[in-house]
Structure formats: structure tokens, C-alpha cells
Motif scaffolding. Sequence first.
Motif, PDB file in Angstrom:
ATOM      1  N   PRO A   1       0.925  -1.151   0.075  1.00  0.00           N
ATOM      2  CA  PRO A   1       0.027   0.023   0.105  1.00  0.00           C
ATOM      3  C   PRO A   1       0.891   1.256  -0.048  1.00  0.00           C
ATOM      4  N   GLY A   2       0.525   2.093  -0.781  1.00  0.00           N
ATOM      5  CA  GLY A   2       1.317   3.564  -1.121  1.00  0.00           C
ATOM      6  C   GLY A   2       0.824   4.503  -0.007  1.00  0.00           C
ATOM      7  N   LEU A   3       0.571   5.574  -0.710  1.00  0.00           N
ATOM      8  CA  LEU A   3       0.269   6.624   0.133  1.00  0.00           C
ATOM      9  C   LEU A   3      -1.343   7.158  -0.201  1.00  0.00           C
ATOM     10  N   ALA A   4      -1.904   7.292   0.871  1.00  0.00           N
ATOM     11  CA  ALA A   4      -3.195   7.822   0.830  1.00  0.00           C
ATOM     12  C   ALA A   4      -3.494   9.372   0.588  1.00  0.00           C
ATOM     13  N   ALA A   5      -3.003  10.005   1.188  1.00  0.00           N
ATOM     14  CA  ALA A   5      -3.286  11.478   1.054  1.00  0.00           C
ATOM     15  C   ALA A   5      -2.608  11.989   0.109  1.00  0.00           C
ATOM     16  N   ALA A   6      -2.989  12.329  -1.076  1.00  0.00           N
ATOM     17  CA  ALA A   6      -2.212  12.840  -2.159  1.00  0.00           C
ATOM     18  C   ALA A   6      -1.668  14.070  -1.883  1.00  0.00           C
ATOM     19  N   GLU A   7      -0.246  14.261  -1.890  1.00  0.00           N
ATOM     20  CA  GLU A   7       0.303  15.567  -2.016  1.00  0.00           C
ATOM     21  C   GLU A   7       0.730  15.763  -3.466  1.00  0.00           C
ATOM     22  N   SER A   8       0.681  16.964  -3.972  1.00  0.00           N
ATOM     23  CA  SER A   8       1.126  17.009  -5.295  1.00  0.00           C
ATOM     24  C   SER A   8       2.589  17.094  -5.349  1.00  0.00           C
ATOM     25  N   PRO A   9       3.206  16.491  -6.423  1.00  0.00           N
ATOM     26  CA  PRO A   9       4.643  16.775  -6.743  1.00  0.00           C
ATOM     27  C   PRO A   9       5.067  17.989  -6.976  1.00  0.00           C
ATOM     28  N   ALA A  10       6.359  18.355  -6.637  1.00  0.00           N
ATOM     29  CA  ALA A  10       6.437  19.844  -6.852  1.00  0.00           C
ATOM     30  C   ALA A  10       6.421  20.280  -8.227  1.00  0.00           C
ATOM     31  N   GLY A  11       6.099  21.509  -8.426  1.00  0.00           N
ATOM     32  CA  GLY A  11       5.862  21.874  -9.811  1.00  0.00           C
ATOM     33  C   GLY A  11       4.702  21.774 -10.483  1.00  0.00           C
TER      34      GLY A  11
ATOM     35  N   ASN B   1       4.697  -5.961  -9.223  1.00  0.00           N
ATOM     36  CA  ASN B   1       3.411  -5.945  -9.188  1.00  0.00           C
ATOM     37  C   ASN B   1       2.457  -5.314  -8.192  1.00  0.00           C
ATOM     38  N   GLY B   2       3.243  -5.567  -6.964  1.00  0.00           N
ATOM     39  CA  GLY B   2       2.682  -4.853  -6.045  1.00  0.00           C
ATOM     40  C   GLY B   2       2.569  -3.350  -6.112  1.00  0.00           C
ATOM     41  N   ASP B   3       3.544  -2.813  -6.639  1.00  0.00           N
ATOM     42  CA  ASP B   3       3.612  -1.122  -6.945  1.00  0.00           C
ATOM     43  C   ASP B   3       2.442  -0.765  -7.750  1.00  0.00           C
ATOM     44  N   VAL B   4       2.368  -1.622  -8.926  1.00  0.00           N
ATOM     45  CA  VAL B   4       1.557  -1.364  -9.741  1.00  0.00           C
ATOM     46  C   VAL B   4      -0.005  -1.193  -9.209  1.00  0.00           C
ATOM     47  N   VAL B   5      -0.028  -1.655  -8.330  1.00  0.00           N
ATOM     48  CA  VAL B   5      -1.553  -1.794  -7.639  1.00  0.00           C
ATOM     49  C   VAL B   5      -1.689  -0.700  -6.833  1.00  0.00           C
ATOM     50  N   THR B   6      -0.713  -0.637  -5.655  1.00  0.00           N
ATOM     51  CA  THR B   6      -1.010   0.167  -4.607  1.00  0.00           C
ATOM     52  C   THR B   6      -0.183   1.537  -4.553  1.00  0.00           C
ATOM     53  N   VAL B   7       0.645   1.498  -5.200  1.00  0.00           N
ATOM     54  CA  VAL B   7       1.557   2.965  -5.029  1.00  0.00           C
ATOM     55  C   VAL B   7       0.524   4.364  -5.284  1.00  0.00           C
ATOM     56  N   ASN B   8       0.736   5.143  -4.430  1.00  0.00           N
ATOM     57  CA  ASN B   8      -0.014   6.408  -4.637  1.00  0.00           C
ATOM     58  C   ASN B   8       0.588   7.371  -5.830  1.00  0.00           C
ATOM     59  N   LEU B   9      -0.227   7.308  -6.899  1.00  0.00           N
ATOM     60  CA  LEU B   9       0.542   8.052  -7.848  1.00  0.00           C
ATOM     61  C   LEU B   9       0.742   9.387  -7.844  1.00  0.00           C
ATOM     62  N   ALA B  10      -0.208  10.028  -7.548  1.00  0.00           N
ATOM     63  CA  ALA B  10      -0.483  11.440  -7.222  1.00  0.00           C
ATOM     64  C   ALA B  10       0.777  12.167  -6.503  1.00  0.00           C
ATOM     65  N   THR B  11       1.431  11.269  -5.598  1.00  0.00           N
ATOM     66  CA  THR B  11       2.517  11.959  -4.699  1.00  0.00           C
ATOM     67  C   THR B  11       3.618  11.989  -5.943  1.00  0.00           C
ATOM     68  N   ASP B  12       3.970  10.910  -6.583  1.00  0.00           N
ATOM     69  CA  ASP B  12       5.145  10.673  -7.118  1.00  0.00           C
ATOM     70  C   ASP B  12       5.156  11.040  -8.780  1.00  0.00           C
ATOM     71  N   TYR B  13       3.998  11.544  -9.245  1.00  0.00           N
ATOM     72  CA  TYR B  13       3.970  11.683 -10.578  1.00  0.00           C
ATOM     73  C   TYR B  13       3.328  13.054 -10.897  1.00  0.00           C
ATOM     74  N   GLN B  14       3.437  13.563 -11.999  1.00  0.00           N
ATOM     75  CA  GLN B  14       2.780  14.767 -12.547  1.00  0.00           C
ATOM     76  C   GLN B  14       1.868  14.387 -13.605  1.00  0.00           C
ATOM     77  N   ALA B  15       0.637  14.487 -13.498  1.00  0.00           N
ATOM     78  CA  ALA B  15      -0.432  14.326 -14.386  1.00  0.00           C
ATOM     79  C   ALA B  15      -0.839  15.173 -15.421  1.00  0.00           C
TER      80      ALA B  15
END
Lengths: 273, 420
Positions: free
Chosen positions: A24-34, A140-154
Amino acid sequence: MFNLRAVTVLASVKGVLIAALALPGLAAAESPAGNPAGSEAQKILAASDAIRNPSRSFGLTTTMTEYHNGHQTDMSILQIYAKAEAGSGQYRNLIRFVGPARDVNKLMLKNGNDLWFYDPSSQASVRISPRQRLLGQAANGDVVTVNLATDYQAKLAGDEDVEDGDRVRRHCHKLALSAASASVTYDSIDMWIDAENSRPVKAKFFAASGDLLKTAYYRHYERELDVERPTETVIIDGLDHQWVTIMRYSNYAWREVPDSWLQRDYLPRFRPE
Amino acid sequence: MWPILLTLALLTSAAAGAGEQDDDAAALALSGAPVTAPAGTSPISLSIEGAQTFARVAGSEERIQRLSLDARFDEMFAPGWRGIVAERIDGSWAEGLASGQPANEEVGTLKEAYLSWQPQANLLLDAGRINARQGVALGYNPTDFFRADAVRSLVSPDPNSLRDNRLGTVMLRGEELWDSGALTVSYAPRLTAHTSRAALDPDFGATNAQGRWMLSLSEQLAPGLSPQWLVFGRDGGSPQVGVNLTAGLGSATVAYVEVSGGRSTSLLGQALQLAGGETFRSRAAAGVTYSTTYKLSLTLEYEYNGAGSGKQQWSDLRAGDGPLYGRYREYALSQQDLATRSAGFIYASWQDLMFKHLDLSAFVREDLVDHSRMEWLEFRRHWNAVDVALRWQDVQGNTTSDFGASTQRQTWQLLLDYYL
């Protein structure tokens, strides 16, 4: 030592041991810098993360079944304890291997990038790198559960109708995610999120070279811990599409995890409740 | 020409897209395994290993069969009370032995047998035989103070095997944990100095021939930085201190260092039970593990033993009295210590080599004083409950060197493991 037996698991974990990890990754999404938190794409991604990841400490069981050419080749079962960090909302994880038999009661501790693997047969706790954790089923675990909003710019890449994991067509926002730091596993991700309810539908994970590493379908939504969440993820290997892993989530429960559990010295002491 | 090429490219692209859709459809038709509730996991875990070894010794070949049973029981039998028993039994049958060892041998290793009581959430008390293992290094653990005389049945020189298959020490142990650290106090009393080779003897004389104690303190100083400090003492010996420290360097590398030190005689002095010569001596192991994106993890480790023989002493030992040399080597082996001053260790593990579920593990250990070497390699194919492995081991160096002294110059071993 982090050996292959441990991870096969991982692999040996050993290796691997070594190791099958649905983290399980991150629940509360903090936006990446920038990337302003107000970005529409980032909000959509954060809403999708919140569906995959409960908002506070919890436990669940992940059953991973691996297939090759349609035939089952492997199965792993993990019991996961996730504690939400006050402030960042990041999860710290304690993962117990329930199966296969060779890996029973091996443990993985994840405190950010502070990762430890423990083997009860040798009483050995071995520190491992984030990349070592990703050997085997761990990725595969990360594919499912990492909290993407923290680590990626969308960025919004348009709307598309795609088939979901249950073979139903969904109208989706397509998001193009790019890594916000060099420490993340995937350089870029294409993600399809249901425009109606923010459910993750499908994702494609790419290496820096642009090669497709894996495709994931999120499916079988059921009510777990107050929210409709995917209870299965189908992961298709990007290089050889005949390798497929199905991750099934069960036994969700709110569970308080004491801080004292989440350190190396506690690993030999841990007993499942 | 260009229109034809363009058409071919479009057709190829369309075919690839259709193929991917077919693959996705086939994948989505699969179903996951039934959910298994983990709570009911059996308290007993068992594994059985069969091994056939072919060893080349001077002028002949040894053939050794081994059957091993490894069992572990771990159960909470009342709230706050936990019982743990771990036992291994190795039976071996040999032909053509030139080493003088018994042709047939059964050896039991009572690894652990203790009760644990948790009166409070962060307080634990243990009593019994406990494998109290310390250390963060891969090949040599100077802070693993209870390692001496713990290996009763040497089935492989692989450091993983040496850690797995050893006797615990009878002790009382208390531990208090808090959010960022832990304090552990251990006391192992002297029970008996009588050792035994009887198959099922717990061999308390091997691990409790003298009183020993240890304090261990861990405290997180910064995220990802939690050193462990140790103080160890034994009857008739000066206290030894130790520290273990690890650090993540980026996403693919872990560095570690392990140091111990205190006043003691040299290893030779200990082996010969010589009085005097006590001075401060240190031991250390430091290394890095790097993992590649293609599932290869590589560890480089430097090992130092300030009590081991330096170049001149080692040279004198090798050239001098044979029994003295043999006694020293035997002692260093039983203490799991370096016979000479320094060694290098390289360990590689490669998961899914060539195809999935085939793993490769290999190490090279070199004595940096006499430059003798041991090389070890294992291919392991694993299924859900069964592993098949092929091992190869080789030593380089003349017959009085650290590793070249092994009677088995080269061995091949075929193993079958079954996990219940």
C-alpha cells in the motif's frame, strides 16, 4: 543477507524470496513539486488513488496467482499491515508472507526507502534497496498500490472509451503521468480513469526507454472499508504478454499498527493476530 | 515504393495492436486463486532436503548422500505467551571418504526452543535456547557475538546456510521497544563444558560453556538511519563493543558497516589458550549491495579481523608445526572467524536468470593474506513447493592456504527441497 531464497520471494525472496509485495502506498495525495495541487489532472489522479488506498491504517490479504500461457505457475499470499503517517499521509508497511510454504512468516518492512527483509529461519534482518524490493512479484505490488499523485505529474491526454477488466466499456479520462523524481519505479504511466466515478480502470507502465513494462486492469469492484474498491488487478507483462499475474485483495480491515512494530528490532517478535 | 512501405507499416502496426488486444482478452479471462485466510496458518513449518554430492579429493572421489529435515514450531498458546521450537536433523551416508570422517553420520541441531512472554505491548521476556543473531554484513559478522561454536552440522559454506543451520544459546532475554528504537538485555549462563556429538543431544556444552551477556541498543537518529550499539561480555574476557549501521544510497544501493572491538588475545592465543598478549583488537566488515534493473544484485564486502594472523604469523604457521596449524584452523572455523587478517567477499544473486523461477547465487571469498580462494555457485529452479538446485564449489590455493587446505578441492551437489 538478502539472498535469492529469501526473495523468491521475493526471491530468495530470495529472493526471493525475494518476494512478492503488494505495498500500500500513499493515501493522502500531496502534489509533486511544480504541479499545482489544483491541477484538474492531478485532482483526478488523487481521487483515483483514494479509491485504491484507504485513508487510514488498515490491513488486508493479497493473493497473487501467476499464469504463463494460461496455466498457473505460481501463487503467493501476503498479509499486509499499513499504517498511515500523520502529516504526509504516507503509509508504512509490514508485510508477512503467508505462502508459498518456503516463504511462510518471512517479513518485509517498508518505511519510505528504509526497507528490511526478515527470515525467521536465520533470524536475519537484511536491509534492501527499493530496487531489490521490486524483484519478482514486488513490482506488481507497486502497480496496484503505489499512490501515484504523490510521485507523478499528471496531464490530461483526452477522453477515451476503453474496456475495463470486466470487459465493460467505460468512458475514461486518459492521464499521462511523468515521474516527479528519479527514485520512482516507472518513468511514465498512461492511466485511464472512469470519468463518472474516478475509478482506476487500466494503466500502462513504461520504462525510461519507452518500453512497456506492464499493463494493469483494475476490476471486481466491491465495497471495502466504506468505499467501492477494486478487489482484483490483472497484470500483464509488457515484454511477454503470456505472463499474467492476478492479484486478489481480501480481508480488508481497519487496523491500528503501533509505531514500535515498524522497526527492524520488532521483526523477530512479530506474530500475526 | 513509399506507399507500399507505408501500407506494410500500417498493417504491421494494426496486427500488433490486435495481438495485444487478444492477449489482454486472454488475460482477463483468467481468474485469481481462491482467497486463503492467513489467520489459520499452521504453527508448524517443515522442509525436507535430499542432496547427492560428488567431491574431488586428492586422487579419488567422494560420494555423499544427505537427507535433512528442518522443522519449526511457532505458536501463541495463550494471550501474551508464545512457544518456539526449531530443530534440524542431517543424516549423511558416504563412500570413498579420504578425510577420515565417519562414513555415516546423523546430527541434530536444536536451533531454538524457548518461551516468550509479552506482559505489555512493548515489553518482551524470553527464556530458553534462542538464536540471538546480530549483524548486517553478508559474509562476516563481527557483532554476531553468539556465533562461536554454534554450527554443529556444516552442510554448505554459503553464509546463508551457516546462519540458518546453527545452535541457539540458552539465555534469558528481555527487550523493551519504543517508537524509534529498542533495548535488549541478554544473559546466557554457564551450563556445562561437556560437548557431545550424539545425534539428538542438544549439545549445551557447545553454546553454554561459559557465562555470557549482551546489551543491545537501537535508536533512530534520522529517517533511514538507525545504528545498533552492542556491548558483550563473557566469563574471563574483557567486554567487547560493536556497532551496526546501514544506509540507502539512492534507489539501488545499500551500504553497511559492522564493527566490533575490545581487549583480547590474538586468535592464535585463544586457540592455544595462551595467557597474556591481551590488547585492543577490532573486527570489521563493510560493503555495498547494488541491484540492477535486470534482477542482478551484487555485493562487495571487505572483511577485517584484527585478532587473525598477519602475513608473517600465517606464513610461519603454514611452514611450521602441522598439528599447531591444524588446531588453529579448526579453532577459527568453529568461531566462524577469519583465520587471517583480511578477506574479500563478492556475492551475486540473479533472479529469473534465462527464464522465470530459475535463480543463480554465487560467491567468491578470497583470503587477502595468502590469496587462496573459494568459489561457490548455485542454480536453483523453484516451483510452488519444490526446489531443485545444482551447486558447484571449488577452492584455489596450495594445501596449507586458508581455502586450499580443504580436502575437497571441487564438489558438485544436486539438491531437492520439498516444503510442507
